[in-house]
Design an enzyme around this catalytic site. Structure first.
Site: not given
Ligand SMILES: *Cc1c(COP(=O)(O)O)cnc(C)c1O
Length: 355
Positions: A99, A166, A190
């Site tokens: 990511w 993030d 998540k």
């Molecule tokens: C799941 C995840 C993403 C991607 O998320 P989307 O909503 O599918 O774009 C980005 N960064 C991290 C750390 C993630 O766990």
């Protein structure tokens, strides 16, 4: 048979989130209509939005001067929105996984990007600690929990330039000091709500500094000014997020969740370290409390498929590791009860006895 949901995302949500959202889809607050068929500008939905933002700020102790935004699309959209709004000349990125790499790639569309450090050479099994952040960077971007590789930053970093994080997979899992960050974002699926929603916490004073024109829908200032209602927001995921926020508050807030999360993770890591069949893949000091990655020990490699099938037969869902790591990954988000971790530990012990 009881199912133990270890999915990495979309993933387990509190039962009350699912039940209350199901009810509101049938009949929202007794008004005789579904939440899906009323105006997002109705007083009923405005109250949902207001309460969700207020609780978000309360639970994370967000200081004055920050906006909380609920936006459509996921975290991946923020990979582009962050540099669109903040990158004038140069940005710094810490590359700790898939990511983080994707975020870094998007930023390159907007200016110079310095990768201050990367653990790619070790398949991202640790978080680099030694690096220099350029003092003239517009911001420094980190991924606090690396969902795929099972590593996590356990402290809020000190950064000489604005810090952007993030936090898709560890938001609300541990106490954080929001004042250290200029912007925090993540996908909701998540630890918060169903997919389709991203959250953004942004320091208002950091916006409006880039010289490029920003399309209206990609401009954080527009969403901040309009209270995340510039256009129709994802109403059902926002309603579900509110239910999860209420659930977290009732449990005692983030300090209480952090305590349980530490206990849950210790339970599983202790078994991984004790059990002769398994070993962890992440550097011990960087082990994630949310995504616990492990593989078969070398002598038992050929048992991998068999363990996967055995665990599945005992109701363990979603423990297959991501293809870039292999083995197994148990995601232990806030809503995952300790009993489910204990059930997985019991399955690991039972499998060990068989071999
Ligand atoms: C799941 C995840 C993403 C991607 O998320 P989307 O909503 O599918 O774009 C980005 N960064 C991290 C750390 C993630 O766990």
């Amino acid at each position: 048979m009881k199912k133990h949901n270890f999915n990495a995302g979309p993933s387990i949500l509190p039962q009350s989130t699912i039940e209350n959202t199901a009810k509101a889809i049938l009949d929202f607050d007794g008004i005789g209509l579904s939440i899906m068929e009323i105006s997002h500008r109705s007083k009923e939905f405005q109250a949902v939005m207001d309460e969700a933002v207020a609780l978000f700020k309360e639970l994370l102790s967000i200081p004055e001067g920050y906006s909380v935004l609920f936006l459509g699309s996921g975290a991946s959209m923020q990979f582009a929105m962050v540099p669109f709004n903040l990158l004038e000349k140069k940005a710094a990125y810490l590359n700790t996984g898939t990511w983080a790499s994707k975020a870094l790639k998007e930023a390159k569309l907007f200016g110079e990007v310095v990768e201050v450090a990367s653990s790619k050479e070790a398949n991202f099994n640790y978080i680099p600690k030694q690096y220099t952040i350029p003092a003239d960077a517009d911001y420094f971007h980190i991924t606090t929990n690396n969902t795929i590789f099972g590593t996590e930053l356990h402290t809020d970093l000190d950064s000489p330039v604005p810090l952007v994080a993030d936090m898709s997979s560890d938001i609300f899992s541990r106490v954080i000091d929001v004042s250290k960050y200029t912007l925090i974002y993540g996908g909701a699926q998540k630890n918060l709500a169903p997919a389709g929603l991203a959250f953004v916490i942004v320091k208002d004073a950091a916006l409006g500094k880039v010289s490029r024109p920003i399309p209206t829908m990609l401009d954080y200032r527009v969403h901040a000014k309009e209270g995340s209602m510039f256009n129709t927001p994802p109403v059902v995921p926002i309603y579900a997020a509110l239910q999860t926020l209420k659930w977290m508050k009732e449990l005692g807030g983030i300090p209480a969740l952090e305590k349980i999360n530490k206990e849950k993770a210790a339970l599983l890591y202790n078994e991984i370290d004790r059990n002769k069949l398994f070993k962890g893949t992440a550097a011990v000091e960087d082990r994630s409390l949310m995504n616990i990655c492990f593989v078969m020990n070398n002598e038992y490699k050929e048992l991998e498929d068999e363990f996967g099938k055995f665990a599945a037969s005992k109701g363990m869902i979603g423990i297959k590791g991501h293809r870039s790591v292999g083995g197994f990954r148990a995601s232990t988000y806030n809503a995952m009860p300790k009993e489910s971790i204990q059930a997985l530990v019991d399955v690991m012990k039972e499998f060990e006895k068989m071999h």
